[in-house]
Design an enzyme around this catalytic site. Structure first.
Site, mmCIF file in Angstrom:
data_model
loop_
_atom_site.group_PDB
_atom_site.id
_atom_site.type_symbol
_atom_site.label_atom_id
_atom_site.label_comp_id
_atom_site.label_asym_id
_atom_site.label_seq_id
_atom_site.Cartn_x
_atom_site.Cartn_y
_atom_site.Cartn_z
ATOM 1 N N TRP A 221 0.923 -1.273 -0.132
ATOM 2 C CA TRP A 221 -0.015 0.048 0.091
ATOM 3 C C TRP A 221 0.819 1.421 0.068
ATOM 4 O O TRP A 221 0.588 2.424 -0.232
ATOM 5 C CB TRP A 221 -0.859 0.152 1.211
ATOM 6 C CG TRP A 221 -2.050 -1.132 0.978
ATOM 7 C CD1 TRP A 221 -2.357 -2.028 0.060
ATOM 8 C CD2 TRP A 221 -3.030 -1.249 2.016
ATOM 9 N NE1 TRP A 221 -3.373 -2.781 0.503
ATOM 10 C CE2 TRP A 221 -3.921 -2.047 1.535
ATOM 11 C CE3 TRP A 221 -3.308 -0.867 3.229
ATOM 12 C CZ2 TRP A 221 -5.070 -2.657 2.372
ATOM 13 C CZ3 TRP A 221 -4.474 -1.055 4.183
ATOM 14 C CH2 TRP A 221 -5.236 -2.175 3.534
ATOM 15 N N LYS A 222 2.045 1.265 0.332
ATOM 16 C CA LYS A 222 2.975 2.276 0.262
ATOM 17 C C LYS A 222 2.485 3.349 1.209
ATOM 18 O O LYS A 222 1.902 3.025 2.388
ATOM 19 C CB LYS A 222 3.398 2.834 -1.083
ATOM 20 C CG LYS A 222 3.817 1.962 -2.005
ATOM 21 C CD LYS A 222 4.109 2.436 -3.591
ATOM 22 C CE LYS A 222 4.725 1.388 -4.291
ATOM 23 N NZ LYS A 222 5.349 1.791 -5.569
ATOM 24 N N HIS B 262 13.107 -1.843 -0.728
ATOM 25 C CA HIS B 262 12.476 -1.096 -1.847
ATOM 26 C C HIS B 262 13.262 -0.098 -2.411
ATOM 27 O O HIS B 262 13.752 0.779 -1.787
ATOM 28 C CB HIS B 262 11.000 -0.724 -1.224
ATOM 29 C CG HIS B 262 9.974 -0.556 -2.488
ATOM 30 N ND1 HIS B 262 10.055 0.621 -3.162
ATOM 31 C CD2 HIS B 262 9.135 -1.336 -3.162
ATOM 32 C CE1 HIS B 262 8.959 0.416 -4.019
ATOM 33 N NE2 HIS B 262 8.502 -0.718 -4.070
ATOM 34 N N GLU C 57 12.015 -5.722 -9.126
ATOM 35 C CA GLU C 57 11.214 -4.745 -9.709
ATOM 36 C C GLU C 57 12.015 -3.745 -10.541
ATOM 37 O O GLU C 57 13.057 -2.903 -9.805
ATOM 38 C CB GLU C 57 10.710 -3.775 -8.442
ATOM 39 C CG GLU C 57 9.675 -4.769 -7.589
ATOM 40 C CD GLU C 57 9.006 -3.917 -6.685
ATOM 41 O OE1 GLU C 57 7.652 -3.904 -6.695
ATOM 42 O OE2 GLU C 57 9.207 -3.063 -5.965
ATOM 43 N N GLY D 232 1.697 -2.518 -6.430
ATOM 44 C CA GLY D 232 1.651 -1.250 -5.658
ATOM 45 C C GLY D 232 0.323 -0.633 -5.719
ATOM 46 O O GLY D 232 -0.859 -0.813 -5.088
ATOM 47 N N GLY D 233 0.250 0.588 -6.542
ATOM 48 C CA GLY D 233 -1.012 1.243 -7.183
ATOM 49 C C GLY D 233 -2.330 0.339 -7.060
ATOM 50 O O GLY D 233 -3.055 0.816 -6.542
HETATM 51 P P1 PGA Z 1 3.474 -0.294 -8.608
HETATM 52 O O1 PGA Z 1 4.599 -0.639 -7.291
HETATM 53 O O2 PGA Z 1 2.759 -1.520 -8.643
HETATM 54 O O3 PGA Z 1 2.475 0.864 -8.317
HETATM 55 O O4 PGA Z 1 4.303 -0.222 -9.485
HETATM 56 C C1 PGA Z 1 5.017 -1.707 -7.260
HETATM 57 C C2 PGA Z 1 6.096 -1.587 -6.225
HETATM 58 O O5 PGA Z 1 7.000 -0.468 -6.134
HETATM 59 O O6 PGA Z 1 6.164 -2.140 -5.064
#
Ligand code: PGA
Length: 244
Positions: free
Chosen positions: A10-11, A92, A167, A227-228
């Site tokens: 979820w950041k 990350h 990533e 993430g998003g």
């Molecule tokens: P994202 O993020 O799916 O929004 O690109 C992935 C992450 O950074 O873990």
């Protein structure tokens, strides 16, 4: 097909506790099942708001390498575990970038989290300028990163305790302009990372319900770090349902 691991990162979202409760409620239909284990990683204070009855595991997005003491602002694996987290994301690219976390710091954090009994999701990936020079160069970058991040640990950690997430930095947070890696390139890179580490390896970078299928059907790719697209329970559940 081996069971996949799908991780929601979820950041720094949602913006307040009421929003987090709403998002957890939205996740009530998100479930681990025979095809996928699911982990949800909210901002650490929200771990305490997660429903007690849930069919996914909880994770944190970072943990400091010392358990307690004069380290203002830091959070330890022990604290995170006491709030229900089983997993922790370490290294990350946003922390490496915004907070200048070095491979040496990442190595200390991985080691400490494992010692505390957490399962670690170690993030690695090359920047765009390296990838533009070629896939081979990108692998060399990632290999050096993995070797430093796992110094003293490589080959000594059980498969259930350490997962790598590949990533590519240039593919993170780009779902609007669609800069995802090609599934075949990601699968090749991930195959090499797995041969190097002996660990499972996920793909991350703008994964959503429309593009997840071709990544998750590759046998080399053990799951996804999202993430998003993890900020909406329905969308996240649709990603899981692309696993055939
Ligand atoms: P994202 O993020 O799916 O929004 O690109 C992935 C992450 O950074 O873990």
């Amino acid at each position: 097909m081996a069971k996949k691991l799908i991780v929601a990162n979820w950041k720094l979202n949602p913006g307040n506790a009421a929003g987090a409760k709403k998002l957890f409620a939205d996740f009530s239909k998100v479930k681990s099942n025979a095809k996928a284990d699911v982990v949800v990683c909210p901002p650490a204070p929200y771990l305490a708001l997660a429903p007690k009855r849930r069919s996914y595991s909880l994770g944190a997005q970072d943990a400091f390498w010392v358990e307690k003491g004069p380290f203002t602002g830091e959070i330890s694996s022990t604290i995170l575990k006491s709030l229900g987290a089983e997993y922790v994301i370490i290294g990350h690219s946003e922390r490496r970038g915004w907070l200048s976390e070095t491979d040496e710091i990442v190595n200390k954090k991985v080691e400490a989290a494992l010692r505390a009994g957490m399962k670690v999701i170690l993030c690695v990936g090359e920047p765009g300028e390296v990838r533009r020079t070629g896939l081979k160069e990108a692998y060399q970058f990632v290999e050096a990163q993995v070797r430093q991040d796992l110094a003293g640990l490589m080959g000594n950690v059980s498969r259930s305790k350490l997962v790598v997430a590949y990533e590519p930095i240039w593919a993170i947070s780009t779902s609007e302009n669609g800069e995802v890696d090609k599934p075949e390139d990601a699968a090749e890179m991930i195959g090499k990372i797995k041969a190097l580490t002996g660990s499972r390896c996920l793909y991350g970078g703008s994964v959503n319900s429309k593009n997840a299928g071709p990544f998750l059907k590759r046998k080399e790719i053990d799951g996804a770090l999202v993430g998003g697209a993890s900020l909406n329970g329905k969308e996240f559940a649709s990603i899981i349902s692309t696993i055939k």
